[in-house]
Design a protein around this motif. Sequence first.
Motif, PDB file in Angstrom:
ATOM      1  N   ASP A 183      33.720   2.488 -57.240  1.00 56.46           N
ATOM      2  CA  ASP A 183      34.264   3.821 -57.524  1.00 56.46           C
ATOM      3  C   ASP A 183      33.719   4.413 -58.822  1.00 56.46           C
ATOM      4  O   ASP A 183      33.349   5.590 -58.882  1.00 56.46           O
ATOM      5  CB  ASP A 183      35.791   3.766 -57.601  1.00 56.46           C
ATOM      6  CG  ASP A 183      36.428   3.459 -56.257  1.00 56.46           C
ATOM      7  OD1 ASP A 183      37.393   2.696 -56.241  1.00 56.46           O
ATOM      8  OD2 ASP A 183      35.963   3.989 -55.231  1.00 56.46           O
ATOM      9  N   ARG A 209      32.428  10.263 -50.235  1.00 58.90           N
ATOM     10  CA  ARG A 209      32.096  11.572 -50.774  1.00 58.90           C
ATOM     11  C   ARG A 209      30.790  12.018 -50.168  1.00 58.90           C
ATOM     12  O   ARG A 209      29.819  11.252 -50.135  1.00 58.90           O
ATOM     13  CB  ARG A 209      31.998  11.546 -52.296  1.00 58.90           C
ATOM     14  CG  ARG A 209      31.644  12.904 -52.890  1.00 58.90           C
ATOM     15  CD  ARG A 209      31.780  12.897 -54.398  1.00 58.90           C
ATOM     16  NE  ARG A 209      31.419  14.172 -54.967  1.00 58.90           N
ATOM     17  CZ  ARG A 209      31.485  14.459 -56.265  1.00 58.90           C
ATOM     18  NH1 ARG A 209      31.922  13.549 -57.116  1.00 58.90           N
ATOM     19  NH2 ARG A 209      31.138  15.663 -56.710  1.00 58.90           N
ATOM     20  N   ARG A 210      30.735  13.252 -49.683  1.00 62.08           N
ATOM     21  CA  ARG A 210      29.538  13.780 -49.050  1.00 62.08           C
ATOM     22  C   ARG A 210      28.847  14.790 -49.959  1.00 62.08           C
ATOM     23  O   ARG A 210      29.482  15.423 -50.792  1.00 62.08           O
ATOM     24  CB  ARG A 210      29.889  14.430 -47.709  1.00 62.08           C
ATOM     25  CG  ARG A 210      30.467  13.448 -46.713  1.00 62.08           C
ATOM     26  CD  ARG A 210      30.829  14.129 -45.396  1.00 62.08           C
ATOM     27  NE  ARG A 210      31.424  13.200 -44.485  1.00 62.08           N
ATOM     28  CZ  ARG A 210      30.747  12.367 -43.720  1.00 62.08           C
ATOM     29  NH1 ARG A 210      29.421  12.364 -43.771  1.00 62.08           N
ATOM     30  NH2 ARG A 210      31.374  11.525 -42.909  1.00 62.08           N
TER      31      ARG A 210
END
Length: 214
Positions: A183, A209-210
């Motif tokens: 993370d 997350r994109r």
Amino acid sequence: MQKGARTTVENAGPTGETGKRALRREVLAARRRLTADDVREAGRALAERALELPELAHARTVAAYVSVGGEPGTPALLDALRARGVRVLLPALLPDNDLDWGEYTGPDSLTRVRHGGRMALLEPSGPRLGPDAVTGADAVLLPGLAVDAHGMRLGRGGGSYDRVLARLERAGARPRLVVLLYDAEVVTRVPAEPHDRPVHAVVTPSGVRRFTGA
């Protein structure tokens, strides 16, 4: 685990290759503080998150890698993909730092290989499929040390995956590019150079997350 993996790009110093080296040192130092339990726990959570990705849910072939040292663990993910019927390709390091590929058919299909003075790698023991095999993958899971808000990935600096990405581009292949990290390794900015290419998504133990720039 998150405390042990904490890093910030503000400590990376200058931009370009100098900044990359500084950030690599920081992230690698944080990973060395992780325990084996930290790595295993992150690997289990990472597998759960990654398996939720539509890109992997519909993939027939995934190019992945076997984690080493303090990298977020990938064994659980590799076995889960194979259990789904996905063809999993794993890299084998060539003398010039390029990557050949072989098929993963379970833990017994791996062999430990030491390249010079480097850390030993687990590589596929079966037939080599050639460097171009990666161009047939629907998704490519990339190792890394950090990724920023624009999807720019920081690798270890050996250039192996720069060659993979260039090979995909030359072939006109468009697999989804996904980096697996802790993370705290999702940072504000990764020092980038003109040849660097963004990824489509990052998977961490806490989520996905994109990025739109890939």
